[in-house]
Enzyme design. Structure first.
Site: not given
Length: 508
Positions: A373, A498-500
């Site tokens: 990530l 996005v991405e958390g």
């Protein structure tokens, strides 16, 4: 007077606790307060007050007493109250690496060591790519046309992205990729984003969380030879299915499953997996030729060789988008016209060799995902944010100089100056920690630092864009080819989500 002295002492103790004053200093403050109060109220020095206070201070300040008398009982009580940690949660905490930020978060940073960290540098090849291929791509792009008319990139831009290696920036040269470093990737994405956010997102996905990075780090030699050359030259377009209707930031709760079983593949009976999955909001899914999937693996019959283990946990696999049973759904519309859509499948059979890394990597997908990530969190999204900050610093600053109200440049109004000063400071900060974070990524996958970078960069971007809308006003509201703010404003929620999701990171 005794009662008043007790109240004063309790107030001092409360201040020490509330202000989190270090224990020795706080104890000294309490002891000194008690001593001074004893002169005003001699009865305050009586044994029934002195002995308990002295005992408490002694226990707090002597580790040999504090640990067995206070710390151990408290930890035992808290241990029973806290929920147990799952294997997935433990893997997430243990995944990734640390860098200098570990010293910073420990509260004891070595600033001399920090001063020795050099700025990231572009190689000659990376600088040439920025000066030539990236500039040529930007000349092809008109974000207003992309957003309002085409709803897609121009065909020549798509082909240019493929032919010039924009989709394979992270792939090693031995497989035909560019093999650029984190700083170069960030600079490239920022430059593209300053011209077209849609194009930047399109180029980011293959170079962040997706099959390419997972294959490089964990794939078998056969998988690398099969997929990486195509990913590098653009003949293969990747996407990765992690998010679903019921699992977003809580990716560990994905309901998608793979059951180990035997089935027919290419006319032969082989050991494989029967997959059932429903993914949503997957970038590049509508045009993807290869799909990465995350799912929970179960082996009820012990076919993988371990009869004592039936639930393996999250696993990642790679399969062609045209594989029988894989369904690419109707395209989503996320506010910016990059390709995005759902992926579904019911009882889709794949060979066990399609697990990324093969059967030995069954159940290790969560660690793989957490460690990969970093590219999206530390490179791609901060690059978008930095581009927004620097572009708006330039354009809003220029606008504030030429736009006049009340016969005065609006840039001279103190309210406007407050906003534009914050735009400038945020732009400077984002550029500074873009360089800091990409330097850290050269050493490994610092998962905490990249998560913090994503959160702070995208929040600063939101702040900068909102300030810009305040300054530019009506001109920023009306959509048109010369409006440099409307589309960035409309796209801010994508980076925030996005991405958390930022609200989750902020809460944690």
């Amino acid at each position: 007077m005794v009662l008043l002295s007790i109240v004063v002492l309790l107030v001092v103790i409360g201040v020490v606790i509330y202000r989190r004053i270090p224990l020795p200093l706080g104890s000294a403050a309490v002891a000194l307060t008690w001593y001074l109060l004893g002169y005003l109220t001699p009865a305050f020095w009586s044994l029934w007050l002195v002995v308990p206070l002295a005992a408490v201070l002694l226990i707090l300040n002597v580790p040999a007493l504090r640990r067995p008398v206070l710390s151990k009982p408290v930890f035992q009580v808290l241990g029973k109250a806290m929920p147990s940690m799952s294997t997935t949660e433990r893997e997430a905490l243990e995944a990734g690496t640390t860098w200098w930020e570990k010293d910073l978060f420990s509260g004891r940073p070595d600033w001399h060591e920090f001063a020795q960290i050099g700025l990231p540098q572009l190689t000659q090849e990376e600088q040439s790519f920025l000066d030539n291929e990236v500039e040529e791509l930007c000349a092809m792009l008109d974000e207003f046309d992309i957003h309002h008319h085409r709803k897609d990139l121009p065909e020549e831009a798509w082909q240019f992205l493929k032919d010039k290696g924009f989709l394979g920036l992270i792939i090693p040269k031995e497989f035909g990729g560019r093999d650029f470093g984190p700083y170069a990737q960030s600079r490239i994405m920022s430059k593209i984003a300053s011209r077209s956010g849609t194009t930047a997102v399109t180029a980011m996905v293959p170079n962040s969380l997706g099959p390419g990075e997972l294959l490089m780090k964990y794939g078998t030699d056969e998988q690398k030879q099969r997929w990486l050359p195509g990913l590098a030259n653009g003949t293969e377009i990747p996407c990765f299915g992690l998010t679903g209707p019921e699992a977003g930031s809580d990716a560990g709760s994905i309901p998608d499953v793979g059951i180990v079983c035997k089935g027919e593949f290419e006319g032969q009976e082989v050991l494989g997996l029967k997959l059932t999955f429903s993914k949503r909001w997957i970038t590049l899914a509508p045009v993807a030729t290869v799909v990465g999937l995350a799912f929970k693996l179960h082996d009820p019959d012990g076919l993988l060789g371990d009869s004592s283990k039936s639930d393996y946990g999250i696993t990642c696999a790679l399969l062609p988008a045209n594989h029988p049973g894989v369904e690419i759904g109707k395209r989503h519309h996320p506010g910016s016209p990059f390709m995005n859509g759902p992926i579904k499948g019911q009882d889709v059979f794949i060979p066990v060799d399609w697990i990324i890394g093969g059967a030995p990597m069954a159940g290790k997908g969560w660690r793989m995902l957490i460690e990969c990530l970093g590219a999206g969190r530390g490179i791609s999204l901060p690059a978008l944010a930095t581009a927004s900050g620097e572009m708006l610093y330039r354009t809003v600053g220029a606008y504030a100089r030429i736009r006049r109200q009340f016969n005065t440049e609006v840039g001279k109004f103190e309210g406007v100056q407050e906003a534009t000063a914050d735009i400038a400071s945020c732009a400077y900060t984002m550029e500074a920690f873009r360089q800091m974070v990409t330097k850290g990524l050269e050493t490994g996958s610092p998962s905490v630092m990249t998560a913090m970078a994503k959160y702070h960069a995208t929040e600063m971007m939101r702040r900068v864009v909102n300030h810009s809308m305040d300054v530019v006003g009506g001109r920023a509201i009306q959509h048109g080819p010369r409006n440099f703010l409307a589309l960035p404003y409309q796209s801010v929620p994508v980076a925030i989500t996005v991405e958390g999701a930022n609200i989750l990171t902020r809460s944690l």
